[in-house]
Write a protein that holds these residues in place. Structure first.
Motif: not given
Length: 345
Positions: A290-297, A128-137, A182-184
């Protein structure tokens, strides 16, 4: 199914433990009981015959080998981690030790156990990990499972490293893994150093509510019980070797989130002045994405999962829970670093 959950006395881990037991799974909760852990989080299932607890550190290979051999789980859900970005700026060493060395140690113990059991096909190692690994949008776009990694903090870098280790153990040794990012998260039992519980508890005590920068950082908020449901869905139905992004589909600027909480407190615990008057802007932390957002498709199309709780509903539930459970959070306020401004490097 018997599931070994690492970090099961923490915020997300305990939600997984409670929900897994509720679904009829046997659960072994393995936790080192560091500062953010709290066994009260799992008190509702502590006496259930499906529940067992092991006090151990994932960095202790001998302990991992012994626990796996003793309990013989069908799956491992690896949630144990140092997770507070501010603390990672203040003291990155603990994040390297737990998130990287700990994950490596657990992977090796899991591989040895899996091989000793004859490499059963049904075994799963769920990281289980985090969306923060992707950096910033920027203002547009969302993270997908193919987004390149670009971590910006010691915390996210350590989690990115752990993700890479898990994938390497799958490719090199054939360890059957699934991964989620996951997101926050927010909700009941959230340790009082993260944004939402800080806002609630500071407001209740008439203290200033600190908001980084101008409060324009955007996060996608995922109710923790929705997340636990998604994690168990991926564990039991996810495709081997696949990663799944789990989002709440609830983006909000920090300042708007804080204002929503203050409005809820005005309704339930009105004070002489609106709680929003306590908001104060403080110097931003270094490297604040600045921004995180996940595409849950992918998880929606492949597994049929989507969040069931809106941000408005989840915040209402969360504020009500904190108002009703001071016996849970009051003792935690005295723990190391709680209420202090961290990550000022």
């Amino acid at each position: 199914m018997k599931i070994l959950v690492t970090g099961g006395a923490g915020f997300i881990g305990s939600a997984v433990v409670r929900q897994a037991v509720g679904q009829g799974h046997s659960v072994v909760n393995l936790d080192a009981l560091t500062y953010a852990a709290c066994l009260a989080n799992v008190a509702s299932v502590a006496d259930d015959p499906l529940y067992a607890f092991e006090h151990a550190d994932i960095c202790d290979r001998a302990a991992m080998d012994h626990i796996l051999a003793q309990h013989r789980p069908d799956a491992i859900m690896h949630l144990a981690a140092e997770s507070h970005v501010d603390r990672s700026i203040d003291g990155p060493g603990a994040f390297i030790q737990t998130n990287i060395t700990g994950t490596y140690t657990l992977l090796e113990a899991a591989r040895s156990y899996w091989e000793a059991q004859g490499k059963p096909e049904e075994f799963r190692f769920h990281h289980i990990s985090t969306d923060e690994v992707y950096g910033s949008l920027g203002a547009e776009g969302q993270f997908t499972e193919e987004t390149p990694y670009d971590p910006r903090s010691p915390y996210s870098a350590s989690k990115a490293a752990s993700d890479h280790l898990v994938r390497a153990w799958a490719e090199t040794y054939g360890l059957p893994v699934v991964l989620t990012n996951c997101s926050n998260n927010y909700g009941p039992y959230h340790f009082p150093e993260k944004l939402i519980p800080v806002v609630i508890l500071n407001a209740l005590h008439g203290k200033l509510i600190p908001v980084y920068g101008k409060g324009e950082n955007v996060r996608d908020w995922l109710y923790v019980e929705d997340h636990a449901d998604a994690l168990l869905t991926v564990l039991t139905r996810g495709q081997l070797g696949r990663s799944y992004n789990i989002g709440g589909e609830n983006e909000a600027r920090n300042i708007d989130l804080v204002t929503m909480i203050c409005d809820l407190l005005d309704q339930h615990r009105p004070d002489a002045a609106p709680h929003a008057d306590l908001i104060t802007y403080v110097a931003d932390r270094p490297g604040h994405d600045l921004r995180y957002a996940i595409d849950p498709t992918r998880i929606r199309q492949e597994l049929g999962w989507r969040p069931s709780v809106t941000l408005e509903q989840g915040l209402a539930k969360t504020v009500a829970w904190y108002l009703e459970n001071p016996d849970w959070w009051q003792p935690l306020l005295d723990r190391d670093g709680v209420g202090a401004r961290l990550g000022k490097a």
